[in-house]
Design a protein around this motif. Structure first.
Motif, PDB file in Angstrom:
ATOM      1  N   HIS A  76       0.856  -1.184   0.000  1.00 54.51           N
ATOM      2  CA  HIS A  76       0.000   0.000   0.000  1.00 54.51           C
ATOM      3  C   HIS A  76       0.890   1.231   0.000  1.00 54.51           C
ATOM      4  CE1 HIS A  76       0.832  -0.662   4.258  1.00 54.51           C
ATOM      5  NE2 HIS A  76       0.365   0.535   4.566  1.00 54.51           N
ATOM      6  N   GLY A 101      -5.536   2.033  -6.770  1.00 54.58           N
ATOM      7  CA  GLY A 101      -6.292   2.639  -5.686  1.00 54.58           C
ATOM      8  C   GLY A 101      -5.467   3.527  -4.772  1.00 54.58           C
ATOM      9  N   ASP A 102      -4.151   3.350  -4.777  1.00 57.01           N
ATOM     10  CA  ASP A 102      -3.272   4.162  -3.930  1.00 57.01           C
ATOM     11  C   ASP A 102      -2.417   5.138  -4.730  1.00 57.01           C
ATOM     12  OD1 ASP A 102      -4.281   3.028  -1.664  1.00 57.01           O
ATOM     13  OD2 ASP A 102      -2.412   2.149  -0.968  1.00 57.01           O
ATOM     14  N   PRO A 133      -9.193  -3.907  -0.274  1.00 57.98           N
ATOM     15  CA  PRO A 133      -9.271  -2.536   0.240  1.00 57.98           C
ATOM     16  C   PRO A 133      -9.831  -2.484   1.645  1.00 57.98           C
ATOM     17  CG  PRO A 133     -11.035  -2.966  -1.341  1.00 57.98           C
ATOM     18  CD  PRO A 133     -10.136  -4.175  -1.369  1.00 57.98           C
ATOM     19  N   THR A 136      -6.187   0.822   3.139  1.00 56.82           N
ATOM     20  CA  THR A 136      -6.192   1.851   2.102  1.00 56.82           C
ATOM     21  C   THR A 136      -6.987   1.290   0.932  1.00 56.82           C
ATOM     22  OG1 THR A 136      -4.197   1.094   0.923  1.00 56.82           O
ATOM     23  CG2 THR A 136      -3.866   2.649   2.746  1.00 56.82           C
ATOM     24  N   GLU A 137      -7.316   2.150  -0.005  1.00 56.13           N
ATOM     25  CA  GLU A 137      -8.104   1.707  -1.158  1.00 56.13           C
ATOM     26  C   GLU A 137      -7.322   0.744  -2.043  1.00 56.13           C
ATOM     27  OE1 GLU A 137     -11.392   1.111  -3.328  1.00 56.13           O
ATOM     28  OE2 GLU A 137     -11.276   2.313  -1.490  1.00 56.13           O
ATOM     29  N   THR A 166      -8.505   1.103  10.189  1.00 56.83           N
ATOM     30  CA  THR A 166      -9.286   1.790   9.158  1.00 56.83           C
ATOM     31  C   THR A 166      -9.620   3.213   9.593  1.00 56.83           C
ATOM     32  OG1 THR A 166     -11.255   0.663  10.022  1.00 56.83           O
ATOM     33  CG2 THR A 166     -10.220  -0.274   8.065  1.00 56.83           C
ATOM     34  N   ALA A 172     -14.966   1.407   5.525  1.00 58.64           N
ATOM     35  CA  ALA A 172     -13.679   0.769   5.231  1.00 58.64           C
ATOM     36  C   ALA A 172     -13.463  -0.442   6.132  1.00 58.64           C
ATOM     37  CB  ALA A 172     -12.544   1.779   5.405  1.00 58.64           C
ATOM     38  N   ARG A 175     -15.564  -3.302   4.829  1.00 55.28           N
ATOM     39  CA  ARG A 175     -14.968  -3.863   3.600  1.00 55.28           C
ATOM     40  C   ARG A 175     -13.749  -4.722   3.929  1.00 55.28           C
ATOM     41  NH1 ARG A 175     -13.520   0.911  -0.098  1.00 55.28           N
ATOM     42  NH2 ARG A 175     -13.407  -0.629  -1.775  1.00 55.28           N
TER      43      ARG A 175
END
Length: 215
Positions: A76, A101-102, A133, A136-137, A166, A172, A175
């Motif tokens: 990440h 995503g990052d 994710p 972080t995404e 998160t 988040a 998820r």
């Protein structure tokens, strides 16, 4: 033995190494944040991946001695995991790979964007990319099979104490927990070795019990 399971290292201390059939795993802790840098190498060819350009480029170069790393894969984009990015990209000229995503977190655009379910051929090793994710995404996990057990590199998504942070984001967290339940705990055998981004290694069996309890 417990110490073997933990693969214990200390910041600035020596690396530890385990060979599991075709897989050579080296782990080293860098910086006062106890960031793990991990090397996954094919025992036959010496071809390897480094995981996380966290800090202390000379120590990371030493970790890769006698192997031929293809790239650094970022679990990440948090700052403490990318501090050696520029130095390793310059010398020895390594590519750095990560997830889109990052992109806003990385100091530079990755040389290669990895996607969920992708398989990376590293010598005789087949390393699966798992996009999970939450922390972080763009958080990634890496799954590779040794002769005795699977090995799962989890970055900051999963630790011996349970799921990663998160930062108060309830969505988040949901998820992350859902991803861990379905992509890790329900799928992988209990003896899968988990190597997180900081601190000691553990087993999926241990983290699954904690993860379920935390839901």
């Amino acid at each position: 033995p417990a110490m073997d399971v933990a693969l214990h290292t200390v910041p600035g201390g020596p690396a530890v190494e385990v060979v599991d059939g075709p897989l050579r795993v080296r782990k080293r802790s860098v910086s006062d944040m106890d960031n793990n840098v991990i090397l996954l190498a094919c025992t036959r060819t010496g071809t390897a991946l480094l995981v996380d350009a966290a800090d202390d480029a000379p120590a990371i170069r030493a970790l890769a001695a006698s192997t031929s790393p293809l790239a650094v894969v970022q679990t990440h984009g948090h700052w403490d995991h990318v501090r050696a990015w520029e130095a390793l990209a310059e010398d020895p000229g390594l590519e750095v790979w990560g997830h889109e995503g990052d992109l806003e977190r990385y100091p530079h655009p990755p040389d290669r964007l990895l996607v969920d379910g992708q398989h990376l051929a590293v010598g005789d090793l087949d390393i699966e990319v798992v996009h999970l994710p939450g922390h972080t995404e763009g958080s990634l996990l890496l799954l590779v099979a040794g002769a005795a057990q699977p090995w799962l590199i989890t970055g900051d998504s999963l630790f011996p104490g349970g799921p990663g942070a998160t930062f108060g984001d309830g969505d988040a967290h949901r998820r992350l927990i859902d991803g861990l339940e379905h992509r890790v705990f329900d799928r992988l055998p209990d003896a899968t070795r988990v190597l997180p981004g900081h601190g000691d290694a553990t087993l999926v069996l241990v983290t699954a019990a904690i993860g379920v309890a935390s839901v």
